[in-house]
Design an enzyme around this catalytic site. Structure first.
Site, PDB file in Angstrom:
ATOM      1  N   GLU A 179      -9.976   7.033 -16.780  1.00 36.84           N
ATOM      2  CA  GLU A 179     -10.125   7.714 -15.484  1.00 36.84           C
ATOM      3  C   GLU A 179      -9.495   9.106 -15.538  1.00 36.84           C
ATOM      4  O   GLU A 179     -10.076  10.087 -15.075  1.00 36.84           O
ATOM      5  CB  GLU A 179      -9.463   6.884 -14.372  1.00 36.84           C
ATOM      6  CG  GLU A 179     -10.057   5.510 -14.193  1.00 36.84           C
ATOM      7  CD  GLU A 179     -11.073   5.438 -13.078  1.00 36.84           C
ATOM      8  OE1 GLU A 179     -11.415   6.484 -12.492  1.00 36.84           O
ATOM      9  OE2 GLU A 179     -11.541   4.325 -12.794  1.00 36.84           O
TER      10      GLU A 179
ATOM     11  N   SER B 159     -12.907  -1.225  -6.416  1.00 34.37           N
ATOM     12  CA  SER B 159     -12.657  -0.814  -7.800  1.00 34.37           C
ATOM     13  C   SER B 159     -13.772  -1.208  -8.760  1.00 34.37           C
ATOM     14  O   SER B 159     -13.536  -1.821  -9.803  1.00 34.37           O
ATOM     15  CB  SER B 159     -11.312  -1.361  -8.285  1.00 34.37           C
ATOM     16  OG  SER B 159     -10.278  -0.892  -7.466  1.00 34.37           O
TER      17      SER B 159
ATOM     18  N   SER C  75     -15.320   0.842 -10.615  1.00 36.02           N
ATOM     19  CA  SER C  75     -15.132   1.584 -11.868  1.00 36.02           C
ATOM     20  C   SER C  75     -14.144   0.874 -12.783  1.00 36.02           C
ATOM     21  O   SER C  75     -14.350   0.811 -14.000  1.00 36.02           O
ATOM     22  CB  SER C  75     -14.654   3.007 -11.579  1.00 36.02           C
ATOM     23  OG  SER C  75     -13.410   3.007 -10.903  1.00 36.02           O
TER      24      SER C  75
ATOM     25  N   TYR D 135      -2.545  12.642   0.714  1.00 34.41           N
ATOM     26  CA  TYR D 135      -1.790  11.799  -0.206  1.00 34.41           C
ATOM     27  C   TYR D 135      -0.646  12.591  -0.840  1.00 34.41           C
ATOM     28  O   TYR D 135       0.484  12.093  -0.947  1.00 34.41           O
ATOM     29  CB  TYR D 135      -2.723  11.226  -1.274  1.00 34.41           C
ATOM     30  CG  TYR D 135      -3.885  10.468  -0.680  1.00 34.41           C
ATOM     31  CD1 TYR D 135      -3.676   9.331   0.102  1.00 34.41           C
ATOM     32  CD2 TYR D 135      -5.188  10.901  -0.872  1.00 34.41           C
ATOM     33  CE1 TYR D 135      -4.735   8.648   0.666  1.00 34.41           C
ATOM     34  CE2 TYR D 135      -6.256  10.220  -0.314  1.00 34.41           C
ATOM     35  CZ  TYR D 135      -6.026   9.093   0.453  1.00 34.41           C
ATOM     36  OH  TYR D 135      -7.089   8.426   1.022  1.00 34.41           O
TER      37      TYR D 135
ATOM     38  N   GLU E 107       0.838  -1.198   0.000  1.00 29.59           N
ATOM     39  CA  GLU E 107       0.000   0.000   0.000  1.00 29.59           C
ATOM     40  C   GLU E 107       0.872   1.247   0.000  1.00 29.59           C
ATOM     41  O   GLU E 107       1.890   1.305   0.699  1.00 29.59           O
ATOM     42  CB  GLU E 107      -0.889  -0.008   1.250  1.00 29.59           C
ATOM     43  CG  GLU E 107      -2.278   0.515   1.020  1.00 29.59           C
ATOM     44  CD  GLU E 107      -3.108  -0.367   0.106  1.00 29.59           C
ATOM     45  OE1 GLU E 107      -3.236  -0.029  -1.091  1.00 29.59           O
ATOM     46  OE2 GLU E 107      -3.646  -1.382   0.578  1.00 29.59           O
ATOM     47  N   HIS E 108       0.509   2.242  -0.803  1.00 28.41           N
ATOM     48  CA  HIS E 108       1.280   3.478  -0.982  1.00 28.41           C
ATOM     49  C   HIS E 108       2.687   3.173  -1.520  1.00 28.41           C
ATOM     50  O   HIS E 108       3.634   3.926  -1.279  1.00 28.41           O
ATOM     51  CB  HIS E 108       1.371   4.265   0.332  1.00 28.41           C
ATOM     52  CG  HIS E 108       0.077   4.890   0.739  1.00 28.41           C
ATOM     53  ND1 HIS E 108      -0.386   6.069   0.209  1.00 28.41           N
ATOM     54  CD2 HIS E 108      -0.867   4.477   1.616  1.00 28.41           C
ATOM     55  CE1 HIS E 108      -1.562   6.370   0.753  1.00 28.41           C
ATOM     56  NE2 HIS E 108      -1.873   5.417   1.602  1.00 28.41           N
TER      57      HIS E 108
ATOM     58  N   GLY F 253     -13.943   0.415  -1.954  1.00 30.86           N
ATOM     59  CA  GLY F 253     -12.534   0.279  -2.309  1.00 30.86           C
ATOM     60  C   GLY F 253     -12.222  -0.971  -3.095  1.00 30.86           C
ATOM     61  O   GLY F 253     -11.077  -1.424  -3.117  1.00 30.86           O
TER      62      GLY F 253
ATOM     63  N   ASP G 122      -5.649  -1.046 -10.320  1.00 31.74           N
ATOM     64  CA  ASP G 122      -7.035  -1.517 -10.345  1.00 31.74           C
ATOM     65  C   ASP G 122      -7.382  -2.124 -11.698  1.00 31.74           C
ATOM     66  O   ASP G 122      -7.951  -3.213 -11.785  1.00 31.74           O
ATOM     67  CB  ASP G 122      -7.989  -0.367 -10.028  1.00 31.74           C
ATOM     68  CG  ASP G 122      -7.808   0.164  -8.623  1.00 31.74           C
ATOM     69  OD1 ASP G 122      -7.076  -0.461  -7.832  1.00 31.74           O
ATOM     70  OD2 ASP G 122      -8.392   1.226  -8.321  1.00 31.74           O
TER      71      ASP G 122
END
Length: 374
Positions: free
Chosen positions: A155, A124, A126, A217, A33-34, A122, A167
């Site tokens: 996006e 995804s 989309s 972020y 993550e990140h 969360g 994603d």
């Protein structure tokens, strides 16, 4: 009525006759993550929550869509000036436009779609929508990694979301029983087996999202970039703890902690790869807890509700648990022994509701296939 039968039935009602069915999937990220904007690794997989579409060419230059979930129809052309006002339709319009920009051909079609990917959790939804239609439009002419980039560009250019590639990548490349280690710098990836006998993945959606006044972020990315510049590397992917500690006197405490998390997370992803190859799910789980601690203490992107769920998971004997996603709300992902699943879920729902006034949503997920024709 199952999802497939529902989509076929509604298509017949709206447009008459049959159509070809395509599916794509939501995704989880087990660990990593990140790390994407730091040139590191992510570790996603497609899940058995899907987006399913019935699509049929209509021999015109018009697209006619019906979303079952939203109960809304829209029609538009395929020129740049024809962009629909509805946000959900812009995902499909954008995919078509991105394919056309790359020299592909998209003709008019009729489509009905629906999904069971939870919205706002969360997972995804989309990306599942983009990947489903990109796969359907493609006809085998565009290689799969470019299909993921088409979703990402959609996006960026049509939906106003400056997302990474993970994603869409997971939705396109997902394979049943496998997670994928994606190198965010090179774009290379490798499948790793994930068929945890005696375990299952449970997502606990806190249903909270804390909106912060600043840009958390961006601030964290800037911290990472400052440290990388001080260490003389392009990104923290190329740094290690010895380098970071040697330069500590020249780095603020906040930047040091941000970098310490990222460097540690890089190693945790690699540790999980080794553990999965060895069938060692206990180590996988411990690394998940370590990631949560890092996100909570060093990266500071957790929140009270997520920490509560993580502590509760440990107390219930859950093998692994952590925040999934950018933080400040959303889900925890939990690796749970099957015999403990019901106790854990009942405890999480009851204690969370008693403390925060609403129950979390629970999603059992299985690693599944990504975009495909049915």
């Amino acid at each position: 009525m199952g999802l497939q039968e529902k989509v076929k039935k509604v298509f017949a009602e709206k447009f008459s006759g049959d159509a070809t069915l395509y599916a794509s999937a939501g995704r989880i990220n087990l660990i990593g993550e990140h790390t994407d904007y730091n040139g590191g690794f992510v570790f996603p997989g497609a899940i058995d929550k899907m987006l399913l579409a019935a699509i049929r060419p209509n021999a015109t230059d018009r697209v006619n869509l019906f979303s079952i979930d939203i109960d809304e129809a829209v029609s538009f052309g395929l020129e740049e000036a024809d962009a629909p006002a509805q946000q959900w339709a812009r995902y499909i319009f954008g995919v078509a436009r991105e394919i056309i920009k790359r020299g592909g051909t998209v003709r008019g079609f009729d489509a009905v779609f629906a999904g069971n990917v939870p919205l706002g959790a969360g997972l995804s939804s989309s990306a599942a929508l983009e990947s489903c239609f990109a796969f359907a439009f493609n006809g085998g002419a565009i290689e799969k990694y470019e299909l993921a980039r088409i979703g990402q560009s959609t996006e960026h250019n049509y939906c106003g979301v400056n997302c990474g590639i993970m994603d869409q990548f997971a939705s396109v490349f997902g394979r049943k029983g496998n997670l994928m280690r994606l190198d965010c710098r090179s774009g290379e990836f490798e499948y790793f087996p994930f068929s945890p006998e005696g375990y299952q993945l449970v997502l606990v959606d806190s249903r909270v999202k804390h909106e912060l006044a600043d840009s958390p972020y961006n601030k964290r990315r800037q911290s990472c970039e400052r440290v990388a510049a001080r260490l003389g590397v392009d990104t923290l992917r190329d740094a290690d703890m010895a380098m970071l500690d040697a330069a500590r006197a020249d780095i603020s405490d906040e930047d040091y902690r941000r970098a310490r998390y990222v460097i540690g997370e890089k190693q945790r992803v690699l540790d999980v790869c080794d553990a999965l190859n060895a069938g060692d799910y206990e180590t996988v789980g411990e690394r998940m807890y370590e990631t949560h601690r890092g996100l909570r203490d060093d990266y500071e992107v957790s929140c009270e509700e997520l920490d509560f769920l993580n502590d509760l998971a440990r107390r219930c004997g859950v093998t692994g648990s952590r925040i999934m996603g950018g933080g400040f709300g959303g889900c925890t992902i939990n690796l749970v022994r099957k015999e403990l699943r019901d106790k854990f879920v009942d405890t999480a729902v009851g204690e969370f509701a008693a403390r925060y006034g609403h129950a979390p949503q629970i999603y059992d997920v299985v690693i599944s296939d990504g975009a495909r024709r049915l």
